[in-house]
Design a protein around this motif. Structure first.
Motif, PDB file in Angstrom:
ATOM      1  N   ASN B  27      -1.418  -4.089  -8.885  1.00 38.57           N
ATOM      2  CA  ASN B  27      -1.935  -3.083 -10.015  1.00 38.57           C
ATOM      3  C   ASN B  27      -1.952  -2.179  -8.800  1.00 38.57           C
ATOM      4  OD1 ASN B  27      -4.515  -2.408 -11.429  1.00 38.57           O
ATOM      5  ND2 ASN B  27      -5.508  -3.708 -10.827  1.00 38.57           N
ATOM      6  N   SER B  28      -1.344  -1.711 -10.854  1.00 39.84           N
ATOM      7  CA  SER B  28      -0.505   0.056 -10.196  1.00 39.84           C
ATOM      8  C   SER B  28      -2.204   0.792 -10.802  1.00 39.84           C
ATOM      9  CB  SER B  28       0.152   0.275 -11.247  1.00 39.84           C
ATOM     10  OG  SER B  28      -0.139   0.373 -12.569  1.00 39.84           O
ATOM     11  N   MET B  29      -3.330   0.529 -10.865  1.00 38.72           N
ATOM     12  CA  MET B  29      -4.245   1.441 -11.484  1.00 38.72           C
ATOM     13  C   MET B  29      -6.035   1.117  -9.661  1.00 38.72           C
ATOM     14  SD  MET B  29      -4.420   1.857 -14.522  1.00 38.72           S
ATOM     15  CE  MET B  29      -5.821   2.935 -14.677  1.00 38.72           C
ATOM     16  N   PHE B  30      -4.891   0.980  -8.997  1.00 36.50           N
ATOM     17  CA  PHE B  30      -5.877   1.230  -7.935  1.00 36.50           C
ATOM     18  C   PHE B  30      -5.510   2.522  -7.236  1.00 36.50           C
ATOM     19  CE2 PHE B  30      -7.206  -3.109  -7.562  1.00 36.50           C
ATOM     20  CZ  PHE B  30      -6.216  -4.085  -7.007  1.00 36.50           C
ATOM     21  N   ASP B  31      -6.483   2.767  -6.596  1.00 36.84           N
ATOM     22  CA  ASP B  31      -6.591   4.402  -6.087  1.00 36.84           C
ATOM     23  C   ASP B  31      -6.755   5.042  -4.428  1.00 36.84           C
ATOM     24  OD1 ASP B  31      -8.508   6.219  -8.490  1.00 36.84           O
ATOM     25  OD2 ASP B  31      -8.648   4.601  -7.045  1.00 36.84           O
ATOM     26  N   TYR B  32      -7.427   3.404  -4.305  1.00 36.25           N
ATOM     27  CA  TYR B  32      -7.743   3.616  -2.524  1.00 36.25           C
ATOM     28  C   TYR B  32      -7.863   2.853  -2.360  1.00 36.25           C
ATOM     29  CZ  TYR B  32     -11.742   5.403  -0.136  1.00 36.25           C
ATOM     30  OH  TYR B  32     -12.347   5.892   1.271  1.00 36.25           O
ATOM     31  N   PHE B  33      -7.291   3.168  -1.234  1.00 36.99           N
ATOM     32  CA  PHE B  33      -6.862   1.918  -0.283  1.00 36.99           C
ATOM     33  C   PHE B  33      -7.220   2.179   0.909  1.00 36.99           C
ATOM     34  CE2 PHE B  33      -3.868   0.499  -3.107  1.00 36.99           C
ATOM     35  CZ  PHE B  33      -3.746   1.705  -3.597  1.00 36.99           C
ATOM     36  N   LEU B  34      -8.281   0.841   1.827  1.00 36.01           N
ATOM     37  CA  LEU B  34      -8.508   0.361   3.101  1.00 36.01           C
ATOM     38  C   LEU B  34      -8.191   0.163   3.946  1.00 36.01           C
ATOM     39  CD1 LEU B  34     -10.735   0.861   0.712  1.00 36.01           C
ATOM     40  CD2 LEU B  34     -11.998   1.766   2.254  1.00 36.01           C
ATOM     41  N   TRP B  35      -8.530   0.063   5.598  1.00 36.51           N
ATOM     42  CA  TRP B  35      -8.531  -1.260   6.032  1.00 36.51           C
ATOM     43  C   TRP B  35      -9.578  -1.750   7.193  1.00 36.51           C
ATOM     44  CZ3 TRP B  35      -3.627  -3.829   6.617  1.00 36.51           C
ATOM     45  CH2 TRP B  35      -3.131  -4.205   6.727  1.00 36.51           C
ATOM     46  N   LEU B  66       1.495   4.922   2.539  1.00 39.97           N
ATOM     47  CA  LEU B  66       1.221   4.123   1.116  1.00 39.97           C
ATOM     48  C   LEU B  66       2.795   5.006   0.746  1.00 39.97           C
ATOM     49  CD1 LEU B  66      -0.080   3.136  -1.432  1.00 39.97           C
ATOM     50  CD2 LEU B  66      -0.931   5.880  -1.459  1.00 39.97           C
ATOM     51  N   ASN B  67       3.002   3.591   0.078  1.00 40.82           N
ATOM     52  CA  ASN B  67       4.484   3.782  -0.987  1.00 40.82           C
ATOM     53  C   ASN B  67       3.878   3.693  -2.383  1.00 40.82           C
ATOM     54  OD1 ASN B  67       7.106   3.694  -2.263  1.00 40.82           O
ATOM     55  ND2 ASN B  67       8.233   3.397  -0.510  1.00 40.82           N
ATOM     56  N   LYS B  68       3.699   4.180  -2.828  1.00 41.34           N
ATOM     57  CA  LYS B  68       3.353   4.343  -5.188  1.00 41.34           C
ATOM     58  C   LYS B  68       4.102   3.362  -5.129  1.00 41.34           C
ATOM     59  CE  LYS B  68       0.082   6.072  -6.854  1.00 41.34           C
ATOM     60  NZ  LYS B  68      -0.691   7.672  -7.911  1.00 41.34           N
ATOM     61  N   SER B  69       5.480   4.084  -4.980  1.00 42.97           N
ATOM     62  CA  SER B  69       6.873   3.166  -6.398  1.00 42.97           C
ATOM     63  C   SER B  69       6.674   1.834  -5.351  1.00 42.97           C
ATOM     64  CB  SER B  69       7.970   4.224  -5.958  1.00 42.97           C
ATOM     65  OG  SER B  69       7.985   4.510  -3.845  1.00 42.97           O
ATOM     66  N   ALA B  70       6.409   1.760  -4.377  1.00 41.96           N
ATOM     67  CA  ALA B  70       6.882   0.823  -4.085  1.00 41.96           C
ATOM     68  C   ALA B  70       5.488  -0.644  -3.704  1.00 41.96           C
ATOM     69  CB  ALA B  70       7.775  -0.100  -2.251  1.00 41.96           C
ATOM     70  N   LYS B  71       4.533   0.166  -3.835  1.00 40.52           N
ATOM     71  CA  LYS B  71       3.099  -0.810  -3.907  1.00 40.52           C
ATOM     72  C   LYS B  71       3.053  -1.575  -2.951  1.00 40.52           C
ATOM     73  CE  LYS B  71       2.321  -1.391  -8.946  1.00 40.52           C
ATOM     74  NZ  LYS B  71       3.578  -0.773  -9.554  1.00 40.52           N
ATOM     75  N   HIS B  72       3.437  -0.525  -1.808  1.00 44.10           N
ATOM     76  CA  HIS B  72       2.935  -1.259  -0.488  1.00 44.10           C
ATOM     77  C   HIS B  72       2.460   0.197   0.510  1.00 44.10           C
ATOM     78  CE1 HIS B  72       5.029  -3.095   3.324  1.00 44.10           C
ATOM     79  NE2 HIS B  72       4.649  -1.717   3.840  1.00 44.10           N
ATOM     80  N   LEU B  73       1.712  -0.426   1.638  1.00 42.00           N
ATOM     81  CA  LEU B  73       0.977   0.153   2.347  1.00 42.00           C
ATOM     82  C   LEU B  73       0.754  -0.107   3.773  1.00 42.00           C
ATOM     83  CD1 LEU B  73      -2.941   0.587   2.123  1.00 42.00           C
ATOM     84  CD2 LEU B  73      -1.852  -0.745   0.831  1.00 42.00           C
ATOM     85  N   SER B  74       1.220   0.048   4.726  1.00 40.41           N
ATOM     86  CA  SER B  74       1.257   0.315   6.204  1.00 40.41           C
ATOM     87  C   SER B  74       0.383   0.673   7.094  1.00 40.41           C
ATOM     88  CB  SER B  74       2.428  -0.133   6.897  1.00 40.41           C
ATOM     89  OG  SER B  74       2.664   1.226   6.503  1.00 40.41           O
ATOM     90  N   LEU B  75      -0.243  -0.287   8.201  1.00 41.52           N
ATOM     91  CA  LEU B  75      -1.321   0.270   9.057  1.00 41.52           C
ATOM     92  C   LEU B  75      -0.397   0.172  10.470  1.00 41.52           C
ATOM     93  CD1 LEU B  75      -4.254   1.552  10.591  1.00 41.52           C
ATOM     94  CD2 LEU B  75      -4.445  -0.908  10.787  1.00 41.52           C
ATOM     95  N   HIS B  76      -0.327   1.320  11.243  1.00 37.67           N
ATOM     96  CA  HIS B  76       0.158   1.104  12.218  1.00 37.67           C
ATOM     97  C   HIS B  76      -0.899   1.670  13.267  1.00 37.67           C
ATOM     98  CE1 HIS B  76       4.845   2.568  10.872  1.00 37.67           C
ATOM     99  NE2 HIS B  76       4.075   1.708  10.136  1.00 37.67           N
ATOM    100  N   ILE B  77      -0.758   1.014  14.365  1.00 38.08           N
ATOM    101  CA  ILE B  77      -1.678   1.459  15.482  1.00 38.08           C
ATOM    102  C   ILE B  77      -0.409   1.173  17.134  1.00 38.08           C
ATOM    103  CG2 ILE B  77      -3.444   0.087  17.150  1.00 38.08           C
ATOM    104  CD1 ILE B  77      -3.396  -1.428  14.833  1.00 38.08           C
ATOM    105  N   VAL B  78      -0.762   2.375  17.385  1.00 31.89           N
ATOM    106  CA  VAL B  78      -0.132   3.153  18.633  1.00 31.89           C
ATOM    107  C   VAL B  78      -0.679   4.503  19.798  1.00 31.89           C
ATOM    108  CG1 VAL B  78       2.274   4.404  19.181  1.00 31.89           C
ATOM    109  CG2 VAL B  78       2.008   3.573  17.273  1.00 31.89           C
ATOM    110  N   PRO B  79      -1.127   3.056  20.926  1.00 32.12           N
ATOM    111  CA  PRO B  79      -0.489   2.078  21.164  1.00 32.12           C
ATOM    112  C   PRO B  79      -1.236   1.377  21.289  1.00 32.12           C
ATOM    113  CG  PRO B  79      -1.259   3.455  23.349  1.00 32.12           C
ATOM    114  CD  PRO B  79      -1.331   4.488  22.099  1.00 32.12           C
ATOM    115  N   SER B  80      -0.907  -0.272  21.160  1.00 31.65           N
ATOM    116  CA  SER B  80      -1.732  -1.360  21.091  1.00 31.65           C
ATOM    117  C   SER B  80      -2.597  -1.503  21.708  1.00 31.65           C
ATOM    118  CB  SER B  80      -1.141  -2.399  20.380  1.00 31.65           C
ATOM    119  OG  SER B  80      -0.525  -2.420  19.620  1.00 31.65           O
TER     120      SER B  80
END
Lengths: 112, 115
Positions: B27-35, B66-80
């Motif tokens: 959905n390109s109308m999403f404007d706020y993302f959470l984990w 957040l990569n809006k053009s790809a509609k992709h987000l990622s969460l990085h945890i360092v160090p686990s």
């Protein structure tokens, strides 16, 4: 810290019973939500409310209703419980649109 | 139709290494993302968020991209760390302008940190 309290951790009810799930928040939040969590399906929104006496349907409202008579309390009602409503029910609240949701610890409901 | 997708049901990472959890949305109308992070028998707890006007947000060991053009987000945890073992939910909000909207959640990724 925001506290969202759900009245029961575990509940067992019979098919056809009327079930009330209660939720109270202590931070004067405007918005309150009910979700259910099922394995492989994630969290799905049932109903939400952005003000006293206001309610909006979420993605899966069928078989449920809600009540918000006071700002701090949001009740989920199963008018006639069915076995497919066996699930983990999660209540949440938020201050405004741009604030994260704060969840309670959930009520695990089993309908037999 | 699933609007928020977490395609990995589980992920196993060695302690001390980087954990990367992925999330895609349609959905390109999403404007706020959470984990959110969830332990068994507890409600989800908020971890980190990002507005669509940003491409990165960092909080301690946690970074969301957040990569809006790809509609992709990622969460990085360092160090686990072992305490990071939990189910992680990606969530998105569409601003309707008329009041509160509930979040749309993904199905979750179970992260297991191995010693």
């Amino acid at each position: 810290d925001v506290k969202v309290t759900q009245s029961s951790r575990y509940l067992v009810k019979r098919t056809g019973e009327k079930v009330f799930l209660e939720c109270v928040q202590d931070m004067d939040h405007e918005n309150m939500f009910w979700y259910r969590q099922d394995p492989g399906l994630g969290l799905r929104l049932i109903y939400f409310s952005y003000d006293v006496k206001m309610k909006e349907k979420g993605d899966i409202p069928e078989g449920y209703s809600v009540s918000r008579e006071k700002k701090e309390r949001f009740s989920l009602i199963l008018e006639s419980a069915s076995t497919n409503q066996t699930s983990m029910y999660l209540c949440a609240s938020s201050y405004d649109l741009n604030s994260p949701l704060h969840f309670g610890n959930g009520t695990r409901l089993t309908v037999t | 139709d699933q609007q928020v997708k977490q395609n990995s049901p589980s992920l196993s990472v060695q302690e001390g290494r980087i954990s990367i959890l992925n999330c895609d949305y349609t959905n390109s109308m999403f404007d706020y993302f959470l984990w959110y992070k969830k332990y068994p028998a507890e409600g989800p707890t908020f971890l980190i968020s990002i507005s669509s006007i940003k491409d990165k947000n960092e909080d301690g060991r946690f970074t969301v991209f957040l990569n809006k053009s790809a509609k992709h987000l990622s969460l990085h945890i360092v160090p686990s760390q072992p305490g990071d073992s939990a189910v992680y939910f990606c969530a998105a909000r569409q601003y309707s302008g008329g009041g509160a909207d509930g979040l749309t959640f993904g199905k979750g990724t179970h992260l297991i940190i191995q010693p």
